[in-house]
Write an enzyme that holds these catalytic residues in place. Sequence first.
Site, PDB file in Angstrom:
ATOM      1  N   HIS A 127       0.842  -1.201   0.000  1.00  0.00           N
ATOM      2  CA  HIS A 127       0.000   0.000   0.000  1.00  0.00           C
ATOM      3  C   HIS A 127       0.882   1.258   0.000  1.00  0.00           C
ATOM      4  CE1 HIS A 127      -2.997  -2.695   2.326  1.00  0.00           C
ATOM      5  NE2 HIS A 127      -3.538  -2.499   1.142  1.00  0.00           N
ATOM      6  N   LYS A 152     -18.251  -6.189   7.136  1.00  0.00           N
ATOM      7  CA  LYS A 152     -17.075  -7.062   6.991  1.00  0.00           C
ATOM      8  C   LYS A 152     -16.296  -7.001   8.301  1.00  0.00           C
ATOM      9  CE  LYS A 152     -13.374  -7.273   3.624  1.00  0.00           C
ATOM     10  NZ  LYS A 152     -12.760  -6.557   2.501  1.00  0.00           N
ATOM     11  N   ARG A 187      -2.171  -6.193  -8.353  1.00  0.00           N
ATOM     12  CA  ARG A 187      -1.065  -7.113  -8.088  1.00  0.00           C
ATOM     13  C   ARG A 187      -0.966  -8.197  -9.135  1.00  0.00           C
ATOM     14  NH1 ARG A 187      -3.103  -7.703  -2.111  1.00  0.00           N
ATOM     15  NH2 ARG A 187      -4.918  -7.265  -3.365  1.00  0.00           N
ATOM     16  N   SER A 216      -2.798  -7.702   2.936  1.00  0.00           N
ATOM     17  CA  SER A 216      -3.099  -7.571   4.374  1.00  0.00           C
ATOM     18  C   SER A 216      -3.500  -8.928   4.948  1.00  0.00           C
ATOM     19  CB  SER A 216      -4.234  -6.574   4.596  1.00  0.00           C
ATOM     20  OG  SER A 216      -3.885  -5.316   4.105  1.00  0.00           O
TER      21      SER A 216
HETATM   22  P1  ADP Z   1      -9.602  -3.932  -0.446  1.00  0.00           P
HETATM   23  O1  ADP Z   1      -9.783  -2.470  -0.640  1.00  0.00           O
HETATM   24  O2  ADP Z   1      -9.870  -4.729  -1.701  1.00  0.00           O
HETATM   25  O3  ADP Z   1     -10.209  -4.506   0.792  1.00  0.00           O
HETATM   26  P2  ADP Z   1      -6.855  -3.528   0.441  1.00  0.00           P
HETATM   27  O4  ADP Z   1      -7.141  -2.560   1.495  1.00  0.00           O
HETATM   28  O5  ADP Z   1      -5.952  -4.635   0.834  1.00  0.00           O
HETATM   29  O6  ADP Z   1      -8.060  -4.210  -0.269  1.00  0.00           O
HETATM   30  O7  ADP Z   1      -6.188  -2.788  -0.792  1.00  0.00           O
HETATM   31  C1  ADP Z   1      -6.540  -1.519  -1.278  1.00  0.00           C
HETATM   32  C2  ADP Z   1      -5.971  -1.378  -2.674  1.00  0.00           C
HETATM   33  O8  ADP Z   1      -4.563  -1.569  -2.659  1.00  0.00           O
HETATM   34  C3  ADP Z   1      -6.512  -2.404  -3.685  1.00  0.00           C
HETATM   35  O9  ADP Z   1      -6.628  -1.760  -4.936  1.00  0.00           O
HETATM   36  C4  ADP Z   1      -5.436  -3.465  -3.736  1.00  0.00           C
HETATM   37  O10 ADP Z   1      -5.412  -4.122  -4.981  1.00  0.00           O
HETATM   38  C5  ADP Z   1      -4.192  -2.592  -3.551  1.00  0.00           C
HETATM   39  N1  ADP Z   1      -3.068  -3.353  -3.000  1.00  0.00           N
HETATM   40  C6  ADP Z   1      -3.048  -4.112  -1.885  1.00  0.00           C
HETATM   41  N2  ADP Z   1      -1.848  -4.692  -1.710  1.00  0.00           N
HETATM   42  C7  ADP Z   1      -1.068  -4.282  -2.759  1.00  0.00           C
HETATM   43  C8  ADP Z   1       0.281  -4.561  -3.188  1.00  0.00           C
HETATM   44  N3  ADP Z   1       1.065  -5.391  -2.505  1.00  0.00           N
HETATM   45  N4  ADP Z   1       0.722  -3.969  -4.318  1.00  0.00           N
HETATM   46  C9  ADP Z   1      -0.101  -3.153  -5.027  1.00  0.00           C
HETATM   47  N5  ADP Z   1      -1.369  -2.875  -4.706  1.00  0.00           N
HETATM   48  C10 ADP Z   1      -1.862  -3.423  -3.584  1.00  0.00           C
END
Ligand code: ADP
Length: 169
Positions: free
Chosen positions: A17, A41, A90, A128
């Site tokens: 992130h 959730k 990703r 995460s």
């Molecule tokens: P969500 O919003 O789907 O619950 P997250 O909070 O984990 O998921 O991720 C927020 C955004 O960051 C999403 O677009 C996810 O694809 C992206 N993201 C999460 N981990 C990574 C990573 N390692 N590299 C690039 N983008 C990421």
Amino acid sequence: MTSAIYPGSFDPVTFGHIDIIKRASKLFDSLTVSVLDNKAKSALFSADDRVKMLHEVCSDIPNVRVDSFSGLLVDYVRENSFDVVIRGLRAITDFEYELQMAQTNRKLLLQADTVFLTTSLEYAYLSSTTVREVAAFGGDISLFVPDSVAKEVYEKFSKQNGEKNGGKD
Ligand code: ADP
């Protein structure tokens, strides 16, 4: 002035992130990183805790602010007049869901255009969920999240385990 919003669960924020935040902050005049407070959730951390952790890791990036929201992303985008939604990609597995979300959001609100940043290769595996799973069994998460976040994650699991044992350990 182009303002961008990077929405997500950030439960907890990872180096993946942070990489997206740093890169997006260079592309737009201002970037708001916003925690989705999704009551439906179950999350490890409360939205307030996730905001606090994000504040800490983003404090040295000048044009980044941290916020939280609940409800529809398009309503939040409209209310705050954001120009662009940022999401990270990703792998191909992210793509289908993200494409569907981006198209739905644009149908609901023309202004809500999504810009995708592809992951830096070193973080392509990182999520995460993985961080929570490794930490739940006491594994080392120092390669996945900043020290301040790792501390909060371990504390959370140790508190949860204490509660499970009725505080008898
Ligand atoms: P969500 O919003 O789907 O619950 P997250 O909070 O984990 O998921 O991720 C927020 C955004 O960051 C999403 O677009 C996810 O694809 C992206 N993201 C999460 N981990 C990574 C990573 N390692 N590299 C690039 N983008 C990421």
